[in-house]
Design a protein around this motif. Structure first.
Motif, short mmCIF file in Angstrom:
data_model
loop_
_atom_site.label_atom_id
_atom_site.label_comp_id
_atom_site.label_asym_id
_atom_site.label_seq_id
_atom_site.Cartn_x
_atom_site.Cartn_y
_atom_site.Cartn_z
N ASN A 1 0.80 -1.22 0.00
CA ASN A 1 0.00 0.00 0.00
C ASN A 1 0.84 1.28 0.00
O ASN A 1 0.29 2.36 0.22
CB ASN A 1 -0.92 0.02 1.23
CG ASN A 1 -1.86 -1.17 1.27
OD1 ASN A 1 -2.25 -1.68 0.22
ND2 ASN A 1 -2.19 -1.62 2.46
N ALA A 2 2.12 1.16 -0.27
CA ALA A 2 3.00 2.33 -0.26
C ALA A 2 4.12 2.16 -1.28
O ALA A 2 4.76 1.10 -1.32
CB ALA A 2 3.57 2.58 1.14
N VAL A 3 4.33 3.20 -2.10
CA VAL A 3 5.40 3.19 -3.10
C VAL A 3 6.11 4.56 -3.07
O VAL A 3 5.54 5.57 -2.66
CB VAL A 3 4.86 2.93 -4.52
CG1 VAL A 3 4.32 1.52 -4.65
CG2 VAL A 3 3.81 3.96 -4.91
N ILE A 4 7.37 4.55 -3.48
CA ILE A 4 8.12 5.79 -3.65
C ILE A 4 8.22 6.07 -5.13
O ILE A 4 8.68 5.22 -5.91
CB ILE A 4 9.52 5.70 -3.00
CG1 ILE A 4 9.38 5.50 -1.49
CG2 ILE A 4 10.34 6.94 -3.30
CD1 ILE A 4 10.71 5.33 -0.78
N VAL A 5 7.78 7.25 -5.54
CA VAL A 5 7.66 7.61 -6.95
C VAL A 5 8.53 8.82 -7.25
O VAL A 5 8.57 9.78 -6.45
CB VAL A 5 6.19 7.92 -7.32
CG1 VAL A 5 6.07 8.35 -8.79
CG2 VAL A 5 5.31 6.72 -7.05
N TYR A 6 9.22 8.77 -8.38
CA TYR A 6 9.96 9.93 -8.88
C TYR A 6 9.31 10.35 -10.20
O TYR A 6 9.14 9.53 -11.11
CB TYR A 6 11.43 9.61 -9.12
CG TYR A 6 12.17 10.73 -9.82
CD1 TYR A 6 12.55 11.88 -9.14
CD2 TYR A 6 12.48 10.66 -11.18
CE1 TYR A 6 13.21 12.91 -9.77
CE2 TYR A 6 13.14 11.68 -11.83
CZ TYR A 6 13.51 12.80 -11.11
OH TYR A 6 14.16 13.83 -11.76
N GLN A 7 8.97 11.63 -10.31
CA GLN A 7 8.34 12.11 -11.54
C GLN A 7 8.84 13.50 -11.88
O GLN A 7 9.15 14.31 -11.00
CB GLN A 7 6.81 12.11 -11.42
CG GLN A 7 6.25 13.08 -10.41
CD GLN A 7 4.76 12.92 -10.19
OE1 GLN A 7 4.22 11.81 -10.31
NE2 GLN A 7 4.08 14.01 -9.86
N THR A 8 8.96 13.74 -13.18
CA THR A 8 9.34 15.07 -13.67
C THR A 8 8.15 15.66 -14.40
O THR A 8 7.45 14.98 -15.15
CB THR A 8 10.54 14.98 -14.64
OG1 THR A 8 10.21 14.12 -15.73
CG2 THR A 8 11.76 14.46 -13.94
N HIS A 9 7.91 16.93 -14.16
CA HIS A 9 6.78 17.62 -14.78
C HIS A 9 7.23 18.31 -16.06
O HIS A 9 8.40 18.68 -16.21
CB HIS A 9 6.19 18.63 -13.81
CG HIS A 9 5.50 17.99 -12.64
ND1 HIS A 9 4.15 17.76 -12.60
CD2 HIS A 9 5.99 17.48 -11.48
CE1 HIS A 9 3.82 17.17 -11.47
NE2 HIS A 9 4.93 16.98 -10.76
N LYS A 10 6.30 18.51 -16.95
CA LYS A 10 6.61 19.15 -18.22
C LYS A 10 7.11 20.56 -17.99
O LYS A 10 6.62 21.29 -17.13
CB LYS A 10 5.37 19.17 -19.13
CG LYS A 10 4.91 17.79 -19.57
CD LYS A 10 3.66 17.88 -20.42
CE LYS A 10 3.19 16.49 -20.85
NZ LYS A 10 1.94 16.56 -21.63
N ARG A 11 8.09 20.94 -18.80
CA ARG A 11 8.67 22.28 -18.68
C ARG A 11 7.70 23.33 -19.23
O ARG A 11 7.15 23.17 -20.31
CB ARG A 11 9.98 22.32 -19.48
CG ARG A 11 10.61 23.71 -19.57
CD ARG A 11 11.34 24.05 -18.29
NE ARG A 11 11.83 25.42 -18.29
CZ ARG A 11 12.97 25.82 -18.84
NH1 ARG A 11 13.75 24.95 -19.45
NH2 ARG A 11 13.35 27.08 -18.77
N VAL A 12 7.50 24.38 -18.46
CA VAL A 12 6.69 25.51 -18.90
C VAL A 12 7.62 26.73 -18.87
O VAL A 12 7.84 27.34 -17.83
CB VAL A 12 5.47 25.74 -17.99
CG1 VAL A 12 4.66 26.93 -18.48
CG2 VAL A 12 4.60 24.50 -17.94
#
Length: 632
Positions: A495-506
């Protein structure tokens, strides 16, 4: 970073003034464009050339670009202690070192290569001084206009007259010299002849005295002999200057005087012309200086106009404490970029054909399909913690972040569900139907940290379903349009995960990335009249496999999706359908964006994007659950 010395050729071929070339190689961050920003590249300095490769391992495939440093201009950045700008004509490389010490090492090595190449060192300037002067003179001559030659026509005529006068004067000097030589010869001959006459007269006197002594009776007979002897002595006429080689001394003197006067007159005229020319050149110089000032003003104006163009992708115009773009231009650029992303997303949605997917139901209480609602029997608990609610399956979900997760869950259940109506600090910024968005303005060290709370009510879905799709990484990219890419760094538990995400450049905002732990919980209500609660909390953590880089600004988040399911009784003996259920959503977000984005821009973007996110996500959940069994 590597450094070594290399030399070629014999000792006789080496310039004693130059040292051995130093080869330098290492990783530098290079500004690529406003989409990808700063990227790590393997940079090599060798043989007066700066080259870069995608990585050290890809050197065998050839460099991706190079600069000749002979005429390069190296500019350390005024504010960024790790950045250097290298420009050659219109080509500019923006580079960033790991720290100021590495930047200094690169600058010194590049300057050394420039000096060894014959540009930049004082000895090389002395060595090439003559050629530079000749080149400058040739350039000045080629830049002279035809009109300037026309203006100098009279001056050339006078100089030609000076040449003629000089030839005449030289010939006159030669003539007078010959005359003076002839006069000297005549004087010498006259003196010689006078000496001979005097000697002959002395001899005659001696002879006459002797004759008188011999006898006077022979006087008559010898008288005729003496007369004839005296007549035989030659008499030399005086020399006449006019008869010597036909030279007219008086005429030559007059001509010499006239020639000298002509030279003096011409010299005076030349001086007047040169004074006029000096005035003319001064006017031209003033005109050129005025033209240069106008060009500089036009350049400054063009640079100011270029600041207003959102497509200008240099690093000096992106987000930062010393950005050359002002707040209004920053906002306009961000808004334009978001509009473009919305249009792209609309096109993708219109062309996209969704493939039905069967979502597996993981085991465990957190995903139990036999949920509880107010018409079902509920387990009773005598615990009074967490405001008459208790955690379900928390004891089965033990890991190294368990304590932190429970602390976050308790805080959200205690404070996030409180009514904001009577709190003057919360401001209602958006109200669209059932959806309301509140904001409390908070700033720390110039960075906007506004907490945000949104409430919404969605028909036909349960709190379990909403939280499940919000937490499930398998469907994240189906509804989240602001993410460029993401990956699960670690699965901490079921029930728990570590996530890495990059957001789109604006652009011009810097690109953001987030590293967070996402946990899902079901919380049972101890009061029969209260609904059960499902909650997903996402909060920032640190992990060795996802360390911060200079490519993105690391944002910090503390987000919670809190959902409660309300069920209205069906008519008669009918079963509960999706028409009878309503999901009450409370979404809270505390985000520290980092960086240097203007406060007004961040607040405007939040006001615009959060409602769009809630509508987009809840519509996705309604679409995914349509026609499927209800998941309580």
């Amino acid at each position: 970073m590597s450094e070594k010395s290399s030399s070629s050729g014999s000792d006789e071929d080496v310039d004693p003034e130059s040292a051995q070339h130093v080869e330098l190689g290492g990783v530098l961050s290079k500004w690529t464009n406003y989409i990808h920003g700063w990227q790590d590249r393997w940079v090599v300095l060798k043989n007066n050339t700066l080259s870069y490769y995608k990585s050290e391992d890809e050197r065998e495939y050839g460099c991706r670009g190079s600069l000749c440093l002979s005429k390069a201009v190296i500019t350390p950045h005024e504010f960024d202690e790790c950045r250097i700008d290298i420009s050659v004509n219109d080509s500019v490389w923006y580079l960033r070192a790991e720290d100021p010490e590495h930047r200094l090492q690169w600058i010194e090595s590049i300057e050394l290569h420039k000096a060894e190449s014959g540009y930049g060192s004082e000895t090389s300037l002395r060595r090439h001084g003559s050629m530079l002067s000749l080149t400058s003179a040739a350039s000045a001559l080629s830049a002279t206009s035809t009109s300037s030659f026309k203006k100098g026509h009279r001056l050339r005529e006078k100089l030609s007259e000076m040449e003629t006068f000089r030839d005449i004067l030289c010939r006159q000097v030669d003539t007078l010299q010959k005359y003076f030589d002839s006069c000297a010869d005549v004087v010498s001959k006259d003196e010689f002849q006078r000496d001979r006459v005097e000697e002959d007269e002395e001899d005659e006197e001696d002879f006459a005295t002797t004759a008188r002594a011999e006898g006077e009776h022979n006087q008559n007979n010898n008288g005729s002999k003496e007369k004839s002897l005296f007549l035989s002595v030659p008499v030399f006429p005086p020399a006449s200057p006019k008869s010597m080689n036909g030279i007219d001394f008086k005429g030559e003197a007059i001509t010499f005087k006239a020639t000298t006067a002509g030279i003096l007159s011409t010299l005076s005229h030349c001086i007047e012309l040169m004074v006029k020319r000096e005035d003319s050149w001064q006017k031209r110089l003033d005109k050129e200086l005025d033209k240069r000032r106008r060009v500089e003003d036009a350049y400054k104006s063009a640079m100011n106009e270029m600041k207003k163009k959102s497509h200008y992708g240099g690093p000096d115009y992106e987000e930062g404490p010393n950005s050359l773009i002002n707040e209004d231009e920053f906002f306009d650029a961000v808004e334009a970029a978001l509009d473009r992303q919305d249009k792209i997303e609309e096109q993708c949605q219109s062309e996209k054909v969704r493939i039905p997917r069967i979502t597996p139901v993981p085991p465990g209480d957190a995903y139990s399909t036999i949920g509880t609602h107010r018409f079902a029997a509920k387990p009773h608990s005598h615990s009074s913690s967490l405001s008459s609610v208790e955690l379900v399956s928390a004891s089965d979900d033990i890991h190294r972040f368990s304590a932190k997760v429970e602390e976050m869950v308790q805080n959200h259940m205690t404070y996030s569900l409180q009514d904001v109506g009577g709190d003057a600090n919360w401001q209602l910024v958006i109200e669209e139907g059932e959806m309301k968005v509140y904001r409390r303005e908070v700033e720390e060290n110039g960075i906007v940290l506004d907490p945000l709370k949104a409430t919404h009510a969605v028909k036909g879905v349960t709190g379990h379903e909403v939280c499940h799709y919000f937490w499930d990484t398998a469907v994240r990219m189906d509804w989240e349009t602001t993410i460029e890419n993401f990956n699960v760094v670690e699965t901490v538990s079921d029930n728990a995960v570590i996530v890495y995400q990059t957001h789109k450049r604006v652009w011009p905002a810097s690109q953001r990335d987030v590293l967070y732990l996402s946990a899902i919980r079901k919380i049972l209500a101890t009061n029969e009249n209260d609904p059960d609660t499902w909650l997903v909390c996402n909060f920032s953590v640190d992990h060795d496999k996802a360390l911060p880089t200079n490519r993105c600004v690391r944002a910090k988040i503390n987000v919670a999706m809190i959902c409660q399911t309300l069920v209205s009784p069906p008519e008669g003996d009918k079963e509960i359908s999706r028409d009878n259920i309503l999901c009450k959503i409370t979404y809270v977000a505390n985000v520290n964006p980092g960086g240097w984005a203007p406060a007004s821009v961040l607040r405007a973007v939040a006001k615009r994007e959060y409602p769009k996110f809630l509508k987009r996500f809840t519509s996705f959940v309604q679409e995914k659950t349509a026609g499927k069994p209800i998941l309580f």
